[in-house]
Design a protein around this motif. Structure first.
Motif, PDB file in Angstrom:
ATOM      1  N   SER A   2      11.274 -39.214  23.637  1.00 48.33           N
ATOM      2  CA  SER A   2      10.597 -38.543  22.530  1.00 48.33           C
ATOM      3  C   SER A   2      10.646 -39.409  21.274  1.00 48.33           C
ATOM      4  O   SER A   2      11.417 -40.362  21.188  1.00 48.33           O
ATOM      5  CB  SER A   2      11.252 -37.185  22.254  1.00 48.33           C
ATOM      6  OG  SER A   2      12.479 -37.352  21.579  1.00 48.33           O
ATOM      7  N   ALA A   3       9.827 -39.027  20.306  1.00 44.60           N
ATOM      8  CA  ALA A   3       9.803 -39.783  19.038  1.00 44.60           C
ATOM      9  C   ALA A   3      11.173 -39.774  18.381  1.00 44.60           C
ATOM     10  O   ALA A   3      11.625 -40.801  17.856  1.00 44.60           O
ATOM     11  CB  ALA A   3       8.749 -39.206  18.103  1.00 44.60           C
ATOM     12  N   ASN A   4      11.855 -38.607  18.398  1.00 43.71           N
ATOM     13  CA  ASN A   4      13.189 -38.552  17.795  1.00 43.71           C
ATOM     14  C   ASN A   4      14.185 -39.402  18.568  1.00 43.71           C
ATOM     15  O   ASN A   4      14.987 -40.109  17.962  1.00 43.71           O
ATOM     16  CB  ASN A   4      13.691 -37.108  17.688  1.00 43.71           C
ATOM     17  CG  ASN A   4      13.384 -36.490  16.342  1.00 43.71           C
ATOM     18  OD1 ASN A   4      13.056 -37.179  15.383  1.00 43.71           O
ATOM     19  ND2 ASN A   4      13.481 -35.190  16.275  1.00 43.71           N
ATOM     20  N   GLU A   5      14.152 -39.343  19.909  1.00 48.71           N
ATOM     21  CA  GLU A   5      15.073 -40.165  20.687  1.00 48.71           C
ATOM     22  C   GLU A   5      14.861 -41.639  20.384  1.00 48.71           C
ATOM     23  O   GLU A   5      15.818 -42.396  20.245  1.00 48.71           O
ATOM     24  CB  GLU A   5      14.889 -39.900  22.181  1.00 48.71           C
ATOM     25  CG  GLU A   5      15.427 -38.558  22.623  1.00 48.71           C
ATOM     26  CD  GLU A   5      15.073 -38.238  24.061  1.00 48.71           C
ATOM     27  OE1 GLU A   5      14.036 -38.739  24.554  1.00 48.71           O
ATOM     28  OE2 GLU A   5      15.817 -37.472  24.678  1.00 48.71           O
ATOM     29  N   ASN A   6      13.610 -42.061  20.253  1.00 50.56           N
ATOM     30  CA  ASN A   6      13.309 -43.444  19.902  1.00 50.56           C
ATOM     31  C   ASN A   6      13.853 -43.771  18.510  1.00 50.56           C
ATOM     32  O   ASN A   6      14.392 -44.854  18.288  1.00 50.56           O
ATOM     33  CB  ASN A   6      11.806 -43.692  19.967  1.00 50.56           C
ATOM     34  CG  ASN A   6      11.465 -45.150  19.789  1.00 50.56           C
ATOM     35  OD1 ASN A   6      12.109 -46.017  20.370  1.00 50.56           O
ATOM     36  ND2 ASN A   6      10.476 -45.421  18.963  1.00 50.56           N
ATOM     37  N   ASP A 110      11.882 -43.025   8.929  1.00 49.24           N
ATOM     38  CA  ASP A 110      11.618 -44.364   9.461  1.00 49.24           C
ATOM     39  C   ASP A 110      12.847 -44.980  10.135  1.00 49.24           C
ATOM     40  O   ASP A 110      12.927 -46.186  10.318  1.00 49.24           O
ATOM     41  CB  ASP A 110      11.069 -45.288   8.370  1.00 49.24           C
ATOM     42  CG  ASP A 110      12.072 -45.577   7.265  1.00 49.24           C
ATOM     43  OD1 ASP A 110      13.133 -44.925   7.208  1.00 49.24           O
ATOM     44  OD2 ASP A 110      11.791 -46.466   6.440  1.00 49.24           O
ATOM     45  N   ALA A 111      13.798 -44.136  10.520  1.00 48.80           N
ATOM     46  CA  ALA A 111      14.989 -44.540  11.287  1.00 48.80           C
ATOM     47  C   ALA A 111      15.964 -45.396  10.495  1.00 48.80           C
ATOM     48  O   ALA A 111      16.744 -46.146  11.071  1.00 48.80           O
ATOM     49  CB  ALA A 111      14.598 -45.226  12.594  1.00 48.80           C
ATOM     50  N   ARG A 112      15.938 -45.280   9.178  1.00 50.11           N
ATOM     51  CA  ARG A 112      16.954 -45.970   8.376  1.00 50.11           C
ATOM     52  C   ARG A 112      18.105 -45.014   8.147  1.00 50.11           C
ATOM     53  O   ARG A 112      17.931 -43.801   8.059  1.00 50.11           O
ATOM     54  CB  ARG A 112      16.356 -46.478   7.075  1.00 50.11           C
ATOM     55  CG  ARG A 112      15.340 -47.594   7.414  1.00 50.11           C
ATOM     56  CD  ARG A 112      14.764 -48.300   6.260  1.00 50.11           C
ATOM     57  NE  ARG A 112      15.756 -49.076   5.561  1.00 50.11           N
ATOM     58  CZ  ARG A 112      15.715 -49.267   4.240  1.00 50.11           C
ATOM     59  NH1 ARG A 112      14.760 -48.750   3.513  1.00 50.11           N
ATOM     60  NH2 ARG A 112      16.618 -49.994   3.656  1.00 50.11           N
TER      61      ARG A 112
END
Length: 127
Positions: A2-6, A110-112
């Motif tokens: 999923s987008a969150n897992e990524n 943005d995964a920061r």
């Protein structure tokens, strides 16, 4: 995935890139890629904010354990803007891991990394 897992995997990959960066310039770039400008890092030994302070904590770990590297010690688990994972500090000579910890991170879209709450699960015996 999923987008969150990524997003969780991306953040943790950047986190380990920072902890394993070699040299001041590479470390500064890796910390800036992993954390927000006002990001924080807290564990039993440190409570800091900002890229420079985080880089100082990482550099101190490298001074204490020269040549060692950090690696994940299991899968990343997350929900919403929070992820957790276990890591170990590895001696490249014999593969032993004298330090093991668990971290909980909060993330931006943005995964920061906004914050790290670290726990030290195993430490070397005091000499």
């Amino acid at each position: 995935m999923s987008a969150n897992e990524n997003r969780y995997e991306t953040a943790v990959t950047r986190y380990f890139e920072a902890w394993n960066a070699d040299g001041a310039e590479a470390l500064a770039k890796a910390v800036a890629a992993a954390w927000t400008a006002d990001g924080g890092y807290t564990d039993p030994l440190a409570d800091v904010r900002g890229h420079d302070a985080i880089a100082t904590v990482i550099a101190a770990a490298h001074e204490q354990f020269p040549g060692f590297f950090f690696r994940p010690a299991g899968p990343v688990d997350g929900h919403h803007d929070i992820a957790r994972f276990t890591w170990e500090l590895v001696n490249p000579t014999d593969g032993s891991s004298p330090v093991v910890g668990s971290d909980v991170i909060t993330l931006t879209e943005d995964a920061r990394i906004r914050t790290v709450s670290g726990f030290l699960d195993r430490l070397p015996a005091a000499e």
